[in-house]
Motif scaffolding. Structure first.
Motif, PDB file in Angstrom:
ATOM      1  N   GLU A  15      67.441  81.958  35.120  1.00 51.03           N
ATOM      2  CA  GLU A  15      67.761  83.253  34.500  1.00 51.03           C
ATOM      3  C   GLU A  15      67.734  83.178  32.975  1.00 51.03           C
ATOM      4  OE1 GLU A  15      71.378  84.728  36.283  1.00 51.03           O
ATOM      5  OE2 GLU A  15      70.463  84.746  38.282  1.00 51.03           O
ATOM      6  N   LEU A  16      66.729  82.504  32.460  1.00 55.71           N
ATOM      7  CA  LEU A  16      66.539  82.422  31.020  1.00 55.71           C
ATOM      8  C   LEU A  16      65.700  83.614  30.570  1.00 55.71           C
ATOM      9  CD1 LEU A  16      65.856  78.600  30.752  1.00 55.71           C
ATOM     10  CD2 LEU A  16      67.911  79.816  30.008  1.00 55.71           C
ATOM     11  N   ARG A  17      66.251  84.405  29.674  1.00 53.08           N
ATOM     12  CA  ARG A  17      65.596  85.645  29.263  1.00 53.08           C
ATOM     13  C   ARG A  17      65.173  85.646  27.795  1.00 53.08           C
ATOM     14  NH1 ARG A  17      65.448  86.464  34.132  1.00 53.08           N
ATOM     15  NH2 ARG A  17      67.041  87.515  35.316  1.00 53.08           N
ATOM     16  N   SER A  18      65.619  84.640  27.033  1.00 54.89           N
ATOM     17  CA  SER A  18      65.282  84.624  25.606  1.00 54.89           C
ATOM     18  C   SER A  18      64.961  83.201  25.168  1.00 54.89           C
ATOM     19  CB  SER A  18      66.454  85.170  24.779  1.00 54.89           C
ATOM     20  OG  SER A  18      67.530  84.245  24.788  1.00 54.89           O
ATOM     21  N   TRP A  19      64.219  83.121  24.062  1.00 54.75           N
ATOM     22  CA  TRP A  19      63.923  81.825  23.486  1.00 54.75           C
ATOM     23  C   TRP A  19      65.210  81.154  23.015  1.00 54.75           C
ATOM     24  CZ3 TRP A  19      61.627  77.593  23.465  1.00 54.75           C
ATOM     25  CH2 TRP A  19      61.693  76.716  22.388  1.00 54.75           C
ATOM     26  N   HIS A  20      66.126  81.930  22.469  1.00 54.71           N
ATOM     27  CA  HIS A  20      67.395  81.393  21.982  1.00 54.71           C
ATOM     28  C   HIS A  20      68.147  80.657  23.101  1.00 54.71           C
ATOM     29  CE1 HIS A  20      71.074  81.111  19.644  1.00 54.71           C
ATOM     30  NE2 HIS A  20      71.724  81.608  20.676  1.00 54.71           N
ATOM     31  N   ASP A  21      68.269  81.280  24.269  1.00 57.68           N
ATOM     32  CA  ASP A  21      68.955  80.638  25.399  1.00 57.68           C
ATOM     33  C   ASP A  21      68.188  79.421  25.912  1.00 57.68           C
ATOM     34  OD1 ASP A  21      70.913  82.568  25.208  1.00 57.68           O
ATOM     35  OD2 ASP A  21      70.112  83.789  26.854  1.00 57.68           O
ATOM     36  N   THR A  22      66.873  79.556  25.960  1.00 58.14           N
ATOM     37  CA  THR A  22      66.035  78.453  26.433  1.00 58.14           C
ATOM     38  C   THR A  22      66.143  77.266  25.491  1.00 58.14           C
ATOM     39  OG1 THR A  22      64.518  80.050  27.424  1.00 58.14           O
ATOM     40  CG2 THR A  22      63.683  77.814  27.096  1.00 58.14           C
ATOM     41  N   LYS A  23      66.046  77.519  24.200  1.00 56.77           N
ATOM     42  CA  LYS A  23      66.158  76.451  23.203  1.00 56.77           C
ATOM     43  C   LYS A  23      67.536  75.795  23.280  1.00 56.77           C
ATOM     44  CE  LYS A  23      66.009  75.649  18.252  1.00 56.77           C
ATOM     45  NZ  LYS A  23      65.791  76.266  16.940  1.00 56.77           N
ATOM     46  N   GLY A  24      68.568  76.583  23.508  1.00 60.37           N
ATOM     47  CA  GLY A  24      69.911  76.032  23.649  1.00 60.37           C
ATOM     48  C   GLY A  24      69.984  75.039  24.791  1.00 60.37           C
ATOM     49  N   SER A  25      69.322  75.361  25.886  1.00 56.20           N
ATOM     50  CA  SER A  25      69.286  74.446  27.030  1.00 56.20           C
ATOM     51  C   SER A  25      68.488  73.190  26.693  1.00 56.20           C
ATOM     52  CB  SER A  25      68.675  75.154  28.243  1.00 56.20           C
ATOM     53  OG  SER A  25      68.673  74.309  29.354  1.00 56.20           O
ATOM     54  N   LEU A  26      67.362  73.341  26.022  1.00 55.64           N
ATOM     55  CA  LEU A  26      66.517  72.198  25.669  1.00 55.64           C
ATOM     56  C   LEU A  26      67.223  71.255  24.700  1.00 55.64           C
ATOM     57  CD1 LEU A  26      63.116  74.051  25.183  1.00 55.64           C
ATOM     58  CD2 LEU A  26      63.799  72.624  27.125  1.00 55.64           C
ATOM     59  N   ARG A  27      68.004  71.803  23.788  1.00 56.13           N
ATOM     60  CA  ARG A  27      68.688  70.990  22.782  1.00 56.13           C
ATOM     61  C   ARG A  27      69.797  70.125  23.371  1.00 56.13           C
ATOM     62  NH1 ARG A  27      69.469  73.751  17.107  1.00 56.13           N
ATOM     63  NH2 ARG A  27      70.180  71.640  16.814  1.00 56.13           N
ATOM     64  N   ARG A  28      70.174  70.385  24.607  1.00 55.57           N
ATOM     65  CA  ARG A  28      71.165  69.530  25.264  1.00 55.57           C
ATOM     66  C   ARG A  28      70.585  68.148  25.549  1.00 55.57           C
ATOM     67  NH1 ARG A  28      72.578  72.752  30.377  1.00 55.57           N
ATOM     68  NH2 ARG A  28      73.344  70.723  30.981  1.00 55.57           N
ATOM     69  N   TYR A  29      69.264  68.053  25.515  1.00 53.53           N
ATOM     70  CA  TYR A  29      68.564  66.800  25.776  1.00 53.53           C
ATOM     71  C   TYR A  29      67.936  66.341  24.465  1.00 53.53           C
ATOM     72  CZ  TYR A  29      69.647  68.405  30.387  1.00 53.53           C
ATOM     73  OH  TYR A  29      70.335  68.841  31.479  1.00 53.53           O
ATOM     74  N   LEU A  30      66.960  65.497  24.516  1.00 55.96           N
ATOM     75  CA  LEU A  30      66.307  65.034  23.296  1.00 55.96           C
ATOM     76  C   LEU A  30      65.536  66.169  22.648  1.00 55.96           C
ATOM     77  CD1 LEU A  30      65.009  61.626  24.635  1.00 55.96           C
ATOM     78  CD2 LEU A  30      66.891  61.991  23.029  1.00 55.96           C
ATOM     79  N   TRP A  31      65.693  66.297  21.332  1.00 55.64           N
ATOM     80  CA  TRP A  31      65.069  67.424  20.634  1.00 55.64           C
ATOM     81  C   TRP A  31      64.867  67.065  19.169  1.00 55.64           C
ATOM     82  CZ3 TRP A  31      62.816  71.791  22.128  1.00 55.64           C
ATOM     83  CH2 TRP A  31      62.593  72.785  21.185  1.00 55.64           C
ATOM     84  N   SER A  32      63.696  67.332  18.668  1.00 56.95           N
ATOM     85  CA  SER A  32      63.390  67.241  17.241  1.00 56.95           C
ATOM     86  C   SER A  32      62.859  68.605  16.837  1.00 56.95           C
ATOM     87  CB  SER A  32      62.338  66.164  16.967  1.00 56.95           C
ATOM     88  OG  SER A  32      61.854  66.283  15.646  1.00 56.95           O
TER      89      SER A  32
END
Length: 186
Positions: free
Chosen positions: A144-161
């Motif tokens: 239920e990801l509807r925005s880039w902001h929410d998606t990026k928030g989920s991705l940043r929980r893992y490795l992220w540059s």
């Protein structure tokens, strides 16, 4: 890897003393990167099977492949068109196709999202790129990801540059949105 990512992303001064310090840092960095790669490459491939996990939850192999892609993008700064990325994304797609992606939810779904974005961001060859977009469309819908902001928030929980992934993954997100729009009944 998070520490090494922060090291790579940190701004560096240009003075003569800083260059000497940077050389020592780079030696340490290269040793640590090699150690991480060695551990990733020598992990037992069927650890999840020994622990009794089913195919739907067997993410160790895809995680290892995504970690190798991450290392090549962030620590070596190889371009997505590099032959190693074509090979790794092909292997990653093959392993993910073995899984029941529909049953992945919760933390497993979030890990899968990160794996798919890392692979999809460097997948430039068709039909592999299209497969990542289609699979991400399904997973983003499930989560239920509807925005880039929410998606990026989920991705940043893992490795992220931010420097390496922001634009590539954002473009991939817009490709997912386009596919979602194409699937809407008119």
């Amino acid at each position: 890897m998070a520490y090494l990512t922060a090291f790579v992303d940190a701004p560096r001064p240009i003075s003569h003393m800083a260059q000497e310090f940077t050389f020592r840092d780079m030696t340490y960095f290269n040793d640590q990167r090699a150690s991480i790669e060695y551990r990733i490459l020598t992990m037992a491939g069927d650890e999840d099977k020994r622990q009794g996990m089913g195919k739907a939850q067997n993410v160790q192999g895809p995680c290892r492949l995504a970690a190798l892609i991450y290392i090549n993008m962030v620590f070596r700064e190889l371009q997505p068109r590099a032959a190693i990325h074509t090979t790794l994304t092909s292997y990653l797609r093959a392993e993910l196709m073995q899984m029941n992606l529909v049953s992945c939810s919760g933390n497993l779904g979030a890990v899968l999202l990160w794996i798919l974005f890392v692979g999809g961001a460097v997948a430039v060859e068709e039909p592999i790129r299209s497969w990542f977009v289609s699979t991400l469309t399904l997973v983003c819908s499930q989560l239920e990801l509807r925005s880039w902001h929410d998606t990026k928030g989920s991705l940043r929980r893992y490795l992220w540059s931010e420097r390496i992934w922001e634009q590539r993954c954002k473009k991939l997100w817009f490709d997912v949105l386009d596919e979602q729009r194409d699937q809407l009944p008119y």
